[in-house]
Design a protein around this motif. Structure first.
Motif, short mmCIF file in Angstrom:
data_model
loop_
_atom_site.label_atom_id
_atom_site.label_comp_id
_atom_site.label_asym_id
_atom_site.label_seq_id
_atom_site.Cartn_x
_atom_site.Cartn_y
_atom_site.Cartn_z
N MET A 288 0.84 -1.20 0.00
CA MET A 288 0.00 0.00 0.00
C MET A 288 0.87 1.25 0.00
O MET A 288 2.05 1.21 0.36
CB MET A 288 -0.90 0.00 1.24
CG MET A 288 -0.13 0.09 2.55
SD MET A 288 -1.22 -0.19 3.96
CE MET A 288 -0.46 0.84 5.18
N ARG A 289 0.30 2.38 -0.41
CA ARG A 289 1.08 3.61 -0.54
C ARG A 289 0.62 4.64 0.50
O ARG A 289 -0.57 4.84 0.69
CB ARG A 289 0.86 4.21 -1.93
CG ARG A 289 1.44 3.39 -3.06
CD ARG A 289 0.69 3.65 -4.35
NE ARG A 289 0.86 5.04 -4.77
CZ ARG A 289 1.77 5.45 -5.64
NH1 ARG A 289 2.62 4.59 -6.17
NH2 ARG A 289 1.86 6.72 -5.96
N ALA B 65 1.10 -4.00 4.19
CA ALA B 65 0.04 -3.99 5.21
C ALA B 65 0.17 -5.26 6.04
O ALA B 65 0.61 -6.30 5.51
CB ALA B 65 -1.33 -3.91 4.54
N PRO B 66 -0.23 -5.28 7.33
CA PRO B 66 -0.67 -4.11 8.10
C PRO B 66 0.53 -3.27 8.53
O PRO B 66 1.59 -3.83 8.82
CB PRO B 66 -1.35 -4.74 9.32
CG PRO B 66 -0.64 -6.04 9.53
CD PRO B 66 -0.19 -6.51 8.17
N ALA B 67 0.36 -1.97 8.56
CA ALA B 67 1.47 -1.08 8.88
C ALA B 67 1.08 -0.09 9.98
O ALA B 67 -0.10 0.21 10.16
CB ALA B 67 1.90 -0.31 7.63
N THR B 68 2.10 0.38 10.69
CA THR B 68 1.88 1.42 11.69
C THR B 68 2.75 2.61 11.29
O THR B 68 3.55 2.54 10.35
CB THR B 68 2.31 0.97 13.10
OG1 THR B 68 3.72 0.71 13.06
CG2 THR B 68 1.54 -0.28 13.53
N ALA C 237 0.18 3.78 15.96
CA ALA C 237 -1.10 3.94 15.26
C ALA C 237 -1.07 3.23 13.90
O ALA C 237 -0.06 3.25 13.20
CB ALA C 237 -1.40 5.42 15.06
N ALA C 238 -2.20 2.63 13.56
CA ALA C 238 -2.31 1.93 12.28
C ALA C 238 -2.30 2.93 11.12
O ALA C 238 -2.80 4.06 11.25
CB ALA C 238 -3.61 1.12 12.25
N VAL C 239 -1.73 2.50 10.02
CA VAL C 239 -1.67 3.32 8.82
C VAL C 239 -2.31 2.54 7.68
O VAL C 239 -2.06 1.34 7.54
CB VAL C 239 -0.20 3.68 8.49
CG1 VAL C 239 -0.08 4.26 7.10
CG2 VAL C 239 0.35 4.64 9.54
N HIS C 240 -3.16 3.23 6.92
CA HIS C 240 -3.86 2.55 5.84
C HIS C 240 -3.48 3.15 4.49
O HIS C 240 -2.91 4.24 4.42
CB HIS C 240 -5.38 2.64 6.06
CG HIS C 240 -5.79 2.10 7.38
ND1 HIS C 240 -5.98 2.90 8.49
CD2 HIS C 240 -6.01 0.82 7.80
CE1 HIS C 240 -6.32 2.15 9.53
NE2 HIS C 240 -6.33 0.88 9.13
#
Lengths: 158, 81, 158, 81
Positions: free
Chosen positions: B1-2, B26-29, B64-67
């Motif tokens: 993901m970007r 993903a999943p990324a913080t 914190a999660a990053v989308h």
């Protein structure tokens, strides 16, 4: 005129005061703070400053400070505008206006607000002095840190 | 993901840019994004202890999660006023 | 523009600020206080106020407060203008501006000055309210009373 | 000797005038002038405990000497600001 603003235009204290005072005929006390660019800092001769902001978050942080003040001093009306971009010596970088029925509250709000700006608003000063330039770095911004918030409150109300 | 990475003040100077796009798995913080950044730009590392971070222009924590599509900002100590 | 003034003309905060800020490029902090005529007081609906002064002594008393502030906060620059005559709701009765290299000093000076005005400046307010009018009487003026002076100082620096 | 008496705010209202000339015998103090005034205008008396006085537009005490031509002012509690 927005209560909170981050702008490249010169700040207009008179206009902000008029806005804050308007419709508040019960408020007898208006305190104001203006921050001006100084010609020296830490022994350096300053030529000019450049302010940079993370604008959307800076705007939110200013709004947050206004909310905090209203919770602490009910009925206080407060506005704060921060200028960014290149500022010459003597120009205003920030204006804060607080109106209240109680002068103690107007002063405390103003004092609290400027302390909080220096704690949590994502704005940075680049100082262009004679012989170089440097980013100034103050506080690690953390709006949820109750300790720094209390420090601002103590300064305002002491 | 970007994700879009925003850097300010001295961090921007050190990175040579105020905005860049990173690909992270993903999943990324926020921490994931920061690690991917400092792997390439080790001069940023020393800011980890004093910087603040924001996701989509709201203050956040490193955990914190990053989308996909998020804007992640790294902020050196502030000096407004 | 005089630093201390008692005048029948509308007050001009912007002009006073410009005067105080001028030539003080080392001063980064400017605090200001404006007192506005409120539309109510002690449960009464106020129509307008009339201010009366013993002008030569009022002017001296303002000058004395400026001197006191300068002794207490060295380097602070301060101006204060009080309006007299008939004032409508929302109009400014007093403006105070203090500039300093230290924002704590600018705030403290402003806060001190307004407290001292209410203690020792021979100016009186006649309140015209719905149903009557009344002279307001506050403090017995005694500039040499160190207790009231200290009270103002404590409020300013607390 | 003659002194000019200035009265302000409620004192002025009670006296019906803001300025009057009094003849007092020398040597005189502010108290002498006040006594001569209240002898004629007893409604002023109750202000003695809370008023301030000035001679020639300088704050003074009731015991201060008053000379021919002086301006003596009686000031009720102030309410500026």
């Amino acid at each position: 005129m927005a209560l909170a603003a981050v702008t490249r235009d010169p700040l207009d204290l008179q206009a902000l005061m008029r806005d804050i005072a308007e419709g508040g005929a019960g408020d007898g006390a208006v305190a104001a703070f203006t921050g001006l660019v100084r010609d020296h800092n830490q022994g350096r001769k300053v030529r000019f400053l450049e302010y940079e902001a993370y604008e959307p978050l800076a705007l939110r942080a200013l709004g947050r400070i206004i909310d905090e003040a209203r919770e602490t001093w009910p009925g206080v009306r407060v506005g704060m505008h921060h200028r960014i971009g290149r500022l010459e010596i003597g120009e205003a970088s920030i204006i804060i206006v607080a109106a209240s029925a109680h002068r103690a509250h107007a002063f405390a709000t103003c004092r609290y607000a400027i302390e909080r700006v220096k704690q949590i608003v994502p704005i940075w000063k680049r100082e262009h002095f004679e012989g170089g330039e440097v980013w100034l770095e103050g506080a690690t911004a953390d709006p949820d840190d109750e300790k720094t918030k209390l420090a601002a409150y103590r300064i305002a109300c002491a | 993901m970007r994700v879009t990475v925003k850097l300010f003040a001295r961090l921007r100077d050190l990175a040579g840019t105020g905005e860049l796009i990173r690909e992270v798995a993903a999943p990324a913080t926020v921490q994931t994004v920061w690690n991917s950044l400092t792997a390439e730009m080790p001069s940023l590392v020393k800011y980890e202890g004093t910087m603040s971070v924001a996701v989509n222009a709201e203050y956040a924590r490193m955990a914190a999660a990053v989308h996909d599509g998020d804007e992640v900002a790294f902020l050196p100590p502030v000096s407004g006023g």
